[in-house]
Design a protein around this motif. Structure first.
Motif, PDB file in Angstrom:
ATOM      1  N   GLY A  12       0.598  -1.388  -0.013  1.00 24.63           N
ATOM      2  CA  GLY A  12       0.016  -0.002  -0.058  1.00 24.63           C
ATOM      3  C   GLY A  12       0.811   1.123  -0.035  1.00 24.63           C
ATOM      4  N   LYS A  13       2.211   1.233  -0.190  1.00 27.37           N
ATOM      5  CA  LYS A  13       2.938   2.508  -0.004  1.00 27.37           C
ATOM      6  C   LYS A  13       2.812   3.316  -1.168  1.00 27.37           C
ATOM      7  CE  LYS A  13       6.829   4.646   0.829  1.00 27.37           C
ATOM      8  NZ  LYS A  13       7.275   5.740   1.969  1.00 27.37           N
ATOM      9  N   GLU A  14       2.655   4.518  -1.198  1.00 23.25           N
ATOM     10  CA  GLU A  14       2.506   5.277  -2.322  1.00 23.25           C
ATOM     11  C   GLU A  14       3.769   5.971  -2.611  1.00 23.25           C
ATOM     12  OE1 GLU A  14      -0.759   8.254  -1.586  1.00 23.25           O
ATOM     13  OE2 GLU A  14      -2.356   6.221  -1.825  1.00 23.25           O
ATOM     14  N   PHE A  15       4.208   6.142  -3.741  1.00 22.18           N
ATOM     15  CA  PHE A  15       5.655   6.835  -3.863  1.00 22.18           C
ATOM     16  C   PHE A  15       5.775   7.386  -5.469  1.00 22.18           C
ATOM     17  CE2 PHE A  15       5.800   2.379  -5.208  1.00 22.18           C
ATOM     18  CZ  PHE A  15       6.318   2.293  -6.256  1.00 22.18           C
ATOM     19  N   GLU A  16       6.644   8.347  -5.584  1.00 23.99           N
ATOM     20  CA  GLU A  16       6.912   8.709  -6.853  1.00 23.99           C
ATOM     21  C   GLU A  16       8.159   8.470  -7.547  1.00 23.99           C
ATOM     22  OE1 GLU A  16       6.605  13.112  -6.075  1.00 23.99           O
ATOM     23  OE2 GLU A  16       4.576  13.058  -5.987  1.00 23.99           O
ATOM     24  N   ARG A  17       8.304   8.453  -8.924  1.00 25.04           N
ATOM     25  CA  ARG A  17       9.557   8.084  -9.458  1.00 25.04           C
ATOM     26  C   ARG A  17       9.588   8.859 -10.918  1.00 25.04           C
ATOM     27  NH1 ARG A  17      10.918   6.132  -5.736  1.00 25.04           N
ATOM     28  NH2 ARG A  17      11.579   3.903  -5.165  1.00 25.04           N
ATOM     29  N   VAL A  18      10.878   9.450 -11.062  1.00 24.15           N
ATOM     30  CA  VAL A  18      11.249   9.886 -12.473  1.00 24.15           C
ATOM     31  C   VAL A  18      11.154   8.531 -13.443  1.00 24.15           C
ATOM     32  CG1 VAL A  18      12.776  11.136 -13.711  1.00 24.15           C
ATOM     33  CG2 VAL A  18      12.193  11.730 -11.388  1.00 24.15           C
ATOM     34  N   VAL A  19      10.419   8.620 -14.484  1.00 21.34           N
ATOM     35  CA  VAL A  19      10.419   7.205 -15.166  1.00 21.34           C
ATOM     36  C   VAL A  19      10.585   7.644 -16.753  1.00 21.34           C
ATOM     37  CG1 VAL A  19       9.161   5.361 -15.892  1.00 21.34           C
ATOM     38  CG2 VAL A  19       8.731   6.071 -13.608  1.00 21.34           C
ATOM     39  N   PHE A  20      11.317   7.107 -17.325  1.00 18.89           N
ATOM     40  CA  PHE A  20      11.939   7.365 -18.665  1.00 18.89           C
ATOM     41  C   PHE A  20      11.407   6.193 -19.581  1.00 18.89           C
ATOM     42  CE2 PHE A  20      14.831   9.953 -16.556  1.00 18.89           C
ATOM     43  CZ  PHE A  20      14.817  11.218 -17.108  1.00 18.89           C
ATOM     44  N   SER A  21      11.002   6.457 -20.973  1.00 18.36           N
ATOM     45  CA  SER A  21      10.625   5.639 -21.838  1.00 18.36           C
ATOM     46  C   SER A  21      11.417   4.272 -21.463  1.00 18.36           C
ATOM     47  CB  SER A  21      10.561   5.966 -23.194  1.00 18.36           C
ATOM     48  OG  SER A  21      10.050   4.965 -24.077  1.00 18.36           O
ATOM     49  N   GLY A  22      10.678   2.972 -21.634  1.00 17.86           N
ATOM     50  CA  GLY A  22      11.380   1.745 -21.579  1.00 17.86           C
ATOM     51  C   GLY A  22      11.752   1.141 -20.037  1.00 17.86           C
ATOM     52  N   GLU A  23      11.585   2.136 -19.084  1.00 21.69           N
ATOM     53  CA  GLU A  23      11.884   1.929 -17.674  1.00 21.69           C
ATOM     54  C   GLU A  23      10.605   1.471 -16.919  1.00 21.69           C
ATOM     55  OE1 GLU A  23      13.960   5.233 -16.300  1.00 21.69           O
ATOM     56  OE2 GLU A  23      15.790   4.620 -17.097  1.00 21.69           O
ATOM     57  N   GLU A  24       9.559   1.569 -17.427  1.00 20.31           N
ATOM     58  CA  GLU A  24       8.387   1.441 -16.581  1.00 20.31           C
ATOM     59  C   GLU A  24       8.413  -0.013 -16.061  1.00 20.31           C
ATOM     60  OE1 GLU A  24       8.129   2.069 -19.826  1.00 20.31           O
ATOM     61  OE2 GLU A  24       7.695   4.359 -19.810  1.00 20.31           O
ATOM     62  N   GLU A  25       8.871  -1.083 -16.502  1.00 17.58           N
ATOM     63  CA  GLU A  25       9.320  -2.392 -15.919  1.00 17.58           C
ATOM     64  C   GLU A  25       9.952  -2.719 -14.821  1.00 17.58           C
ATOM     65  OE1 GLU A  25       7.013  -4.759 -17.276  1.00 17.58           O
ATOM     66  OE2 GLU A  25       6.412  -3.151 -18.829  1.00 17.58           O
ATOM     67  N   LYS A  26      10.841  -1.565 -14.570  1.00 16.34           N
ATOM     68  CA  LYS A  26      11.714  -1.900 -13.622  1.00 16.34           C
ATOM     69  C   LYS A  26      11.283  -1.112 -12.316  1.00 16.34           C
ATOM     70  CE  LYS A  26      15.703  -1.285 -17.062  1.00 16.34           C
ATOM     71  NZ  LYS A  26      16.578  -0.579 -17.529  1.00 16.34           N
ATOM     72  N   ILE A  27      10.161  -0.698 -12.200  1.00 13.03           N
ATOM     73  CA  ILE A  27       9.640   0.299 -11.097  1.00 13.03           C
ATOM     74  C   ILE A  27       9.501  -0.879  -9.984  1.00 13.03           C
ATOM     75  CG2 ILE A  27       7.770   1.597 -10.133  1.00 13.03           C
ATOM     76  CD1 ILE A  27       9.740   2.882 -12.050  1.00 13.03           C
ATOM     77  N   THR A  28       9.623  -0.672  -8.687  1.00 14.22           N
ATOM     78  CA  THR A  28       9.738  -1.517  -7.654  1.00 14.22           C
ATOM     79  C   THR A  28       9.193  -0.682  -6.325  1.00 14.22           C
ATOM     80  OG1 THR A  28      12.010  -1.375  -6.943  1.00 14.22           O
ATOM     81  CG2 THR A  28      11.337  -3.411  -8.465  1.00 14.22           C
ATOM     82  N   CYS A  29       8.676  -1.125  -5.221  1.00 17.18           N
ATOM     83  CA  CYS A  29       8.334  -0.324  -4.437  1.00 17.18           C
ATOM     84  C   CYS A  29       9.329  -0.105  -3.321  1.00 17.18           C
ATOM     85  CB  CYS A  29       7.285  -1.277  -3.418  1.00 17.18           C
ATOM     86  SG  CYS A  29       6.756  -0.618  -1.856  1.00 17.18           S
ATOM     87  N   PRO A  30       9.723   1.044  -3.085  1.00 13.62           N
ATOM     88  CA  PRO A  30      10.756   1.171  -1.990  1.00 13.62           C
ATOM     89  C   PRO A  30      10.729   0.679  -0.598  1.00 13.62           C
ATOM     90  CG  PRO A  30       9.427   3.323  -2.261  1.00 13.62           C
ATOM     91  CD  PRO A  30       8.833   2.511  -3.119  1.00 13.62           C
ATOM     92  N   GLU A  31       9.487   0.328  -0.309  1.00 13.39           N
ATOM     93  CA  GLU A  31       8.960  -0.231   1.074  1.00 13.39           C
ATOM     94  C   GLU A  31       9.423  -1.847   1.260  1.00 13.39           C
ATOM     95  OE1 GLU A  31       8.289   0.365   4.882  1.00 13.39           O
ATOM     96  OE2 GLU A  31       8.317   1.956   3.466  1.00 13.39           O
ATOM     97  N   CYS A  32       8.809  -2.566   0.186  1.00 17.65           N
ATOM     98  CA  CYS A  32       8.801  -3.929   0.337  1.00 17.65           C
ATOM     99  C   CYS A  32       9.338  -4.643  -1.137  1.00 17.65           C
ATOM    100  CB  CYS A  32       7.300  -4.419   0.643  1.00 17.65           C
ATOM    101  SG  CYS A  32       6.376  -4.205  -1.001  1.00 17.65           S
ATOM    102  N   LYS A  33      10.045  -3.727  -1.757  1.00 18.79           N
ATOM    103  CA  LYS A  33      10.572  -4.179  -3.159  1.00 18.79           C
ATOM    104  C   LYS A  33       9.877  -5.038  -4.080  1.00 18.79           C
ATOM    105  CE  LYS A  33      14.250  -2.439  -1.130  1.00 18.79           C
ATOM    106  NZ  LYS A  33      14.246  -0.831  -1.359  1.00 18.79           N
ATOM    107  N   SER A  34       8.382  -5.024  -3.892  1.00 20.92           N
ATOM    108  CA  SER A  34       7.586  -5.600  -4.739  1.00 20.92           C
ATOM    109  C   SER A  34       7.454  -4.703  -6.254  1.00 20.92           C
ATOM    110  CB  SER A  34       5.916  -5.600  -4.181  1.00 20.92           C
ATOM    111  OG  SER A  34       5.138  -6.235  -5.167  1.00 20.92           O
ATOM    112  N   LYS A  35       7.308  -5.614  -7.133  1.00 25.08           N
ATOM    113  CA  LYS A  35       7.477  -5.150  -8.514  1.00 25.08           C
ATOM    114  C   LYS A  35       5.500  -5.009  -8.999  1.00 25.08           C
ATOM    115  CE  LYS A  35      11.651  -6.473 -10.746  1.00 25.08           C
ATOM    116  NZ  LYS A  35      12.309  -6.844 -11.696  1.00 25.08           N
ATOM    117  N   ASP A  36       4.975  -5.666  -7.806  1.00 18.00           N
ATOM    118  CA  ASP A  36       3.390  -5.386  -8.307  1.00 18.00           C
ATOM    119  C   ASP A  36       2.849  -4.047  -7.969  1.00 18.00           C
ATOM    120  OD1 ASP A  36       0.900  -5.969  -8.795  1.00 18.00           O
ATOM    121  OD2 ASP A  36       0.305  -7.281  -6.990  1.00 18.00           O
TER     122      ASP A  36
END
Length: 63
Positions: A12-36
């Protein structure tokens, strides 16, 4: 720079990321490291205060 808001579906952690094209698949939660994670809809900041000034600058109709 494109800044996106995300919510982790695991913890349930809410967070912000700077995301460039092609990096969407690499986003992980900073709290629990989930990619979901889910990208959230957010208000755009490129308009600044123009929304308020535009809305108040229209002529008023008959009362």
């Amino acid at each position: 720079m494109p800044i996106f808001e995300y919510t982790c579906k695991q913890c349930g952690k809410e967070f912000e990321r700077v995301v460039f094209s092609g990096e969407e698949e690499k986003i992980t939660c900073p709290e629990c490291k989930s990619k979901d994670v889910k990208k959230n809809m957010s208000a755009s900041t490129f308009m600044g205060n123009s929304i308020g000034s535009c809305a108040t600058s229209f002529p008023k109709g008959p009362s």
